[in-house]
Design a protein around this motif. Sequence first.
Motif, PDB file in Angstrom:
ATOM      1  N   UNK A 148     -19.119  31.900  35.154  1.00  0.00           N
ATOM      2  CA  UNK A 148     -19.831  32.775  34.247  1.00  0.00           C
ATOM      3  C   UNK A 148     -20.482  33.895  35.054  1.00  0.00           C
ATOM      4  N   UNK A 149     -20.483  35.088  34.505  1.00  0.00           N
ATOM      5  CA  UNK A 149     -21.120  36.190  35.198  1.00  0.00           C
ATOM      6  C   UNK A 149     -20.114  37.063  35.918  1.00  0.00           C
ATOM      7  N   UNK A 150     -20.586  37.904  36.811  1.00  0.00           N
ATOM      8  CA  UNK A 150     -19.700  38.844  37.499  1.00  0.00           C
ATOM      9  C   UNK A 150     -18.741  38.150  38.465  1.00  0.00           C
ATOM     10  N   UNK A 151     -17.691  38.896  38.864  1.00  0.00           N
ATOM     11  CA  UNK A 151     -16.703  38.362  39.805  1.00  0.00           C
ATOM     12  C   UNK A 151     -17.349  37.960  41.127  1.00  0.00           C
ATOM     13  N   UNK A 152     -18.484  38.553  41.432  1.00  0.00           N
ATOM     14  CA  UNK A 152     -19.152  38.262  42.697  1.00  0.00           C
ATOM     15  C   UNK A 152     -19.584  36.806  42.796  1.00  0.00           C
ATOM     16  N   UNK A 153     -19.768  36.122  41.661  1.00  0.00           N
ATOM     17  CA  UNK A 153     -20.145  34.704  41.691  1.00  0.00           C
ATOM     18  C   UNK A 153     -19.003  33.872  42.267  1.00  0.00           C
ATOM     19  N   UNK A 154     -17.778  34.156  41.843  1.00  0.00           N
ATOM     20  CA  UNK A 154     -16.614  33.456  42.382  1.00  0.00           C
ATOM     21  C   UNK A 154     -16.401  33.814  43.849  1.00  0.00           C
ATOM     22  N   UNK A 155     -16.625  35.070  44.204  1.00  0.00           N
ATOM     23  CA  UNK A 155     -16.494  35.497  45.600  1.00  0.00           C
ATOM     24  C   UNK A 155     -17.527  34.787  46.477  1.00  0.00           C
ATOM     25  N   UNK A 156     -18.730  34.617  45.949  1.00  0.00           N
ATOM     26  CA  UNK A 156     -19.768  33.894  46.680  1.00  0.00           C
ATOM     27  C   UNK A 156     -19.358  32.447  46.933  1.00  0.00           C
ATOM     28  N   UNK A 157     -18.763  31.795  45.926  1.00  0.00           N
ATOM     29  CA  UNK A 157     -18.321  30.411  46.078  1.00  0.00           C
ATOM     30  C   UNK A 157     -17.270  30.296  47.176  1.00  0.00           C
ATOM     31  N   UNK A 158     -16.357  31.261  47.229  1.00  0.00           N
ATOM     32  CA  UNK A 158     -15.326  31.250  48.271  1.00  0.00           C
ATOM     33  C   UNK A 158     -15.937  31.458  49.646  1.00  0.00           C
ATOM     34  N   UNK A 159     -16.877  32.393  49.756  1.00  0.00           N
ATOM     35  CA  UNK A 159     -17.527  32.660  51.039  1.00  0.00           C
ATOM     36  C   UNK A 159     -18.339  31.460  51.505  1.00  0.00           C
ATOM     37  N   UNK A 160     -18.978  30.763  50.570  1.00  0.00           N
ATOM     38  CA  UNK A 160     -19.748  29.560  50.909  1.00  0.00           C
ATOM     39  C   UNK A 160     -18.828  28.464  51.444  1.00  0.00           C
ATOM     40  N   UNK A 161     -17.671  28.257  50.794  1.00  0.00           N
ATOM     41  CA  UNK A 161     -16.705  27.265  51.272  1.00  0.00           C
ATOM     42  C   UNK A 161     -16.209  27.629  52.667  1.00  0.00           C
ATOM     43  N   UNK A 162     -15.958  28.908  52.907  1.00  0.00           N
ATOM     44  CA  UNK A 162     -15.525  29.355  54.236  1.00  0.00           C
ATOM     45  C   UNK A 162     -16.595  29.074  55.282  1.00  0.00           C
ATOM     46  N   UNK A 163     -17.856  29.273  54.916  1.00  0.00           N
ATOM     47  CA  UNK A 163     -18.951  29.018  55.845  1.00  0.00           C
ATOM     48  C   UNK A 163     -19.007  27.541  56.231  1.00  0.00           C
ATOM     49  N   UNK A 164     -18.842  26.651  55.246  1.00  0.00           N
ATOM     50  CA  UNK A 164     -18.895  25.219  55.536  1.00  0.00           C
ATOM     51  C   UNK A 164     -17.757  24.785  56.459  1.00  0.00           C
ATOM     52  N   UNK A 165     -16.628  25.463  56.371  1.00  0.00           N
ATOM     53  CA  UNK A 165     -15.494  25.099  57.229  1.00  0.00           C
ATOM     54  C   UNK A 165     -15.768  25.390  58.708  1.00  0.00           C
ATOM     55  N   UNK A 166     -16.790  26.197  58.995  1.00  0.00           N
ATOM     56  CA  UNK A 166     -17.131  26.556  60.373  1.00  0.00           C
ATOM     57  C   UNK A 166     -18.130  25.592  61.012  1.00  0.00           C
ATOM     58  N   UNK A 167     -18.663  24.678  60.221  1.00  0.00           N
ATOM     59  CA  UNK A 167     -19.757  23.827  60.694  1.00  0.00           C
ATOM     60  C   UNK A 167     -19.295  22.915  61.823  1.00  0.00           C
ATOM     61  N   UNK A 168     -20.118  22.865  62.876  1.00  0.00           N
ATOM     62  CA  UNK A 168     -19.839  22.004  64.016  1.00  0.00           C
ATOM     63  C   UNK A 168     -21.050  21.154  64.404  1.00  0.00           C
ATOM     64  N   UNK A 169     -22.218  21.469  63.850  1.00  0.00           N
ATOM     65  CA  UNK A 169     -23.432  20.720  64.171  1.00  0.00           C
ATOM     66  C   UNK A 169     -24.521  21.041  63.168  1.00  0.00           C
ATOM     67  N   UNK A 170     -25.710  20.486  63.396  1.00  0.00           N
ATOM     68  CA  UNK A 170     -26.809  20.675  62.453  1.00  0.00           C
ATOM     69  C   UNK A 170     -28.156  20.453  63.147  1.00  0.00           C
ATOM     70  N   UNK A 171     -29.201  20.947  62.497  1.00  0.00           N
ATOM     71  CA  UNK A 171     -30.577  20.670  62.913  1.00  0.00           C
ATOM     72  C   UNK A 171     -31.388  20.369  61.654  1.00  0.00           C
TER      73      UNK A 171
END
Length: 271
Positions: free
Chosen positions: A224-247
């Motif tokens: 729901x909402x602008x196309x940017x919401x779907x783009x944000x979901x894709x960018x968030x998934x891409x960010x999680x794929x880079x995870x190698x550690x945490x604090x």
Amino acid sequence: MQQTHSCLAVAMMVVALSGAVSAAEPVAESPDRQPVNLAGRGWQLVGYQSANGLVEIAANAGVTPFRFEDGQVSGRAGCNQFSGSYTLDGDRLVIGASMASTMMACPEPLMQQEQAVIAALTAAKTVRQSGERLELLDDTGVTLLVWRALPASPLVDNVWMLEAYRHDRQGLVAPMENTQISLDFHDQGTLNGSDGCNRYVSGYVLESGRLRIGPLATTRMACRGPDAVAEQATAYANALSLVSGYRIEGPRLTLIDAKGEVVARFQARSD
């Protein structure tokens, strides 16, 4: 001659009695044999048998931890989530040939890996546990699958709400207004949440302070909402794929990449 016969009879009686005593004595089990305990923990698949021998499973290969609970085994072996029945009697393990599975299409290497793992599961006859290592074997003693027990995760017991994430073109950015992105880790090595548009599920591996998150599987609802919401979901998934550690610092969770740079930052939700 009579004395010789008597001695021979006594000797035969002694041998017979000795055999009877030996047969009655219980055979001691090998001190190396460990009782099998599958339930109550997650098992990360690390290897499977192929035509070329035992194959080590690469990171981010679409595998989520397996669970053995209440006569049901479940997990993801590369592409689809599956579940099926099993029975365990000592070290004898039988996994039902009929399994329920999602029907997602994935890259061919992951599909081949999944097919090999499912075939190995249904061919397994015995299970062997040694410390944190678990092996499934066929009826000839060949190892078909290898798992490693997952430790308890310090990431659980909170729902983490996204404060900022790495966007390919914009660096670290906050989520869009009126969208909420969440991340919820579970003890069995699975996770789920909302990407601001759809619900998602995946698996994670936590080992010696290092964290890997598998590919996200999402529902297919229209955002729901602008196309940017779907783009944000894709960018968030891409960010999680880079995870190698945490604090973890107080109520804040920071996910980092292999260079130690911030991938995403979350705040624990206060209920």
